[in-house]
Each structure stands twice: as structure tokens, then as C-alpha cells.
Design a protein around this motif. Structure first.
Motif, mmCIF file in Angstrom:
data_model
loop_
_atom_site.group_PDB
_atom_site.id
_atom_site.type_symbol
_atom_site.label_atom_id
_atom_site.label_comp_id
_atom_site.label_asym_id
_atom_site.label_seq_id
_atom_site.Cartn_x
_atom_site.Cartn_y
_atom_site.Cartn_z
ATOM 1 N N ALA A 15 -67.654 -23.311 18.057
ATOM 2 C CA ALA A 15 -67.830 -24.331 17.018
ATOM 3 C C ALA A 15 -68.447 -23.726 15.768
ATOM 4 O O ALA A 15 -68.042 -24.049 14.635
ATOM 5 C CB ALA A 15 -68.700 -25.481 17.543
ATOM 6 N N ILE A 42 -65.877 -34.964 12.483
ATOM 7 C CA ILE A 42 -65.831 -34.590 13.902
ATOM 8 C C ILE A 42 -67.199 -34.137 14.381
ATOM 9 O O ILE A 42 -67.655 -34.524 15.462
ATOM 10 C CB ILE A 42 -64.764 -33.506 14.142
ATOM 11 N N GLU A 43 -67.873 -33.310 13.586
ATOM 12 C CA GLU A 43 -69.206 -32.821 13.963
ATOM 13 C C GLU A 43 -70.196 -33.986 14.084
ATOM 14 O O GLU A 43 -71.016 -34.015 14.996
ATOM 15 C CB GLU A 43 -69.715 -31.786 12.957
ATOM 16 N N LYS A 84 -69.377 -35.862 17.273
ATOM 17 C CA LYS A 84 -69.825 -35.053 18.412
ATOM 18 C C LYS A 84 -71.343 -35.160 18.575
ATOM 19 O O LYS A 84 -71.849 -35.305 19.692
ATOM 20 C CB LYS A 84 -69.397 -33.595 18.195
ATOM 21 N N GLN A 85 -72.053 -35.115 17.466
ATOM 22 C CA GLN A 85 -73.511 -35.217 17.515
ATOM 23 C C GLN A 85 -73.947 -36.608 17.975
ATOM 24 O O GLN A 85 -74.900 -36.747 18.727
ATOM 25 C CB GLN A 85 -74.099 -34.894 16.137
ATOM 26 N N ALA A 100 -73.499 -36.716 21.654
ATOM 27 C CA ALA A 100 -74.561 -35.934 22.306
ATOM 28 C C ALA A 100 -75.872 -36.717 22.341
ATOM 29 O O ALA A 100 -76.587 -36.692 23.341
ATOM 30 C CB ALA A 100 -74.748 -34.604 21.577
#
Length: 139
Positions: free
Chosen positions: A66, A87-88, A91-92, A95
Motif C-alpha cells: 500500500a 479508498i484509503e 480502508k481506515q 479498520a
């Protein structure tokens, strides 16, 4: 929104910093003998330790990947910067949901507070990016 609007310097800088951070934390997971499980996170490795170390090392390889993608987009493939930032952030957010709601660790581990800060920074960068695009859109 206007197609073809270049990503802002803030977006590119955010991806650059995120890429470096991903390389750093991924490197710790991959190259530390215990993947950071005992030495950093203070997990009890007496039961299932080898599995924990393996899973963290595999996670680290994904973080390195990544990070390389983040850096490549920030440096060369800038047309993908905004979608990658989305996207990041997603994703975070996932998480954070895992770490605080669905599968929280049995004790406090490093990184949980950083996850919140990272999501806030990504959200601010996205807000800046979309706000600037909306200001340029005459419709």
C-alpha cells in the motif's frame, strides 16, 4: 464536478506521508523478529505466538504494498490520487470499526489512537479536495 481537475498539492502530500508511514509500519511488521507483536504491542506470545507473528508479518507485506502504491500515485500517477485517497479513507474507517467495535484487541495496543488521527487527516484532505472541486464547478 469537473473531470480532469488535477489533485491538489495537499492531496499529493497526504498520500506521500501516508505512503511513508505505510512503508515504516509495514517494515516493522515484516522485519522485526516478533513482527512487533511482543516488543511493541506487548501481546502474550506464549499461546499462538507463531500465528500472531505470521499474521502481523503478512499484514506488514500488505502495508508495504500500500505504501508503494501511495508513493507511486503521489509521484507519477496523479490522476489516481483522489480515488486512492477515498479508498484509503474507507480502508481506515473499516479498520477503526474492527479495532473499536467488531473485534477490539484484549488490551490497548499501539496504533489505535493513530488510526483515529489518520482517518481525521484523510477526511480533512478529502473535504479540502472535494470542496475545491465544488468551488470550481459552475453548475
Amino acid at each position: 464536478m469537473q473531470p480532469g481537475v488535477a489533485a491538489s498539492r495537499l492531496t499529493l502530500a497526504t498520500l506521500l506521508l501516508l505512503g511513508l508511514f505505510n512503508l515504516w509500519r509495514g517494515g516493522l511488521h515484516v522485519f522485526l523478529p516478533d513482527s512487533g507483536a511482543g516488543s511493541i504491542a506487548h501481546f502474550d506470545l506464549s499461546q499462538g505466538g507463531q500465528t500472531i507473528v505470521f499474521l502481523l508479518a503478512m499484514t506488514g507485506s500488505g502495508q508495504i504494498g500500500a505504501g508503494l502504491i501511495d508513493l507511486a500515485v503521489a509521484a507519477r500517477f496523479r490522476a489516481f490520487a483522489v480515488p486512492l485517497l477515498v479508498i484509503e479513507a474507507a480502508k481506515q474507517g473499516l479498520a477503526l470499526y474492527i479495532a473499536f467495535v467488531s473485534k477490539p484487541p484484549p488490551h490497548e495496543v499501539p496504533g489505535r489512537a493513530g488510526m483515529i488521527v489518520t482517518l481525521i487527516v484523510l477526511g480533512l484532505a478529502l473535504g479540502w479536495e472535494f470542496g475545491r472541486r465544488l468551488r470550481r464547478d459552475p453548475a
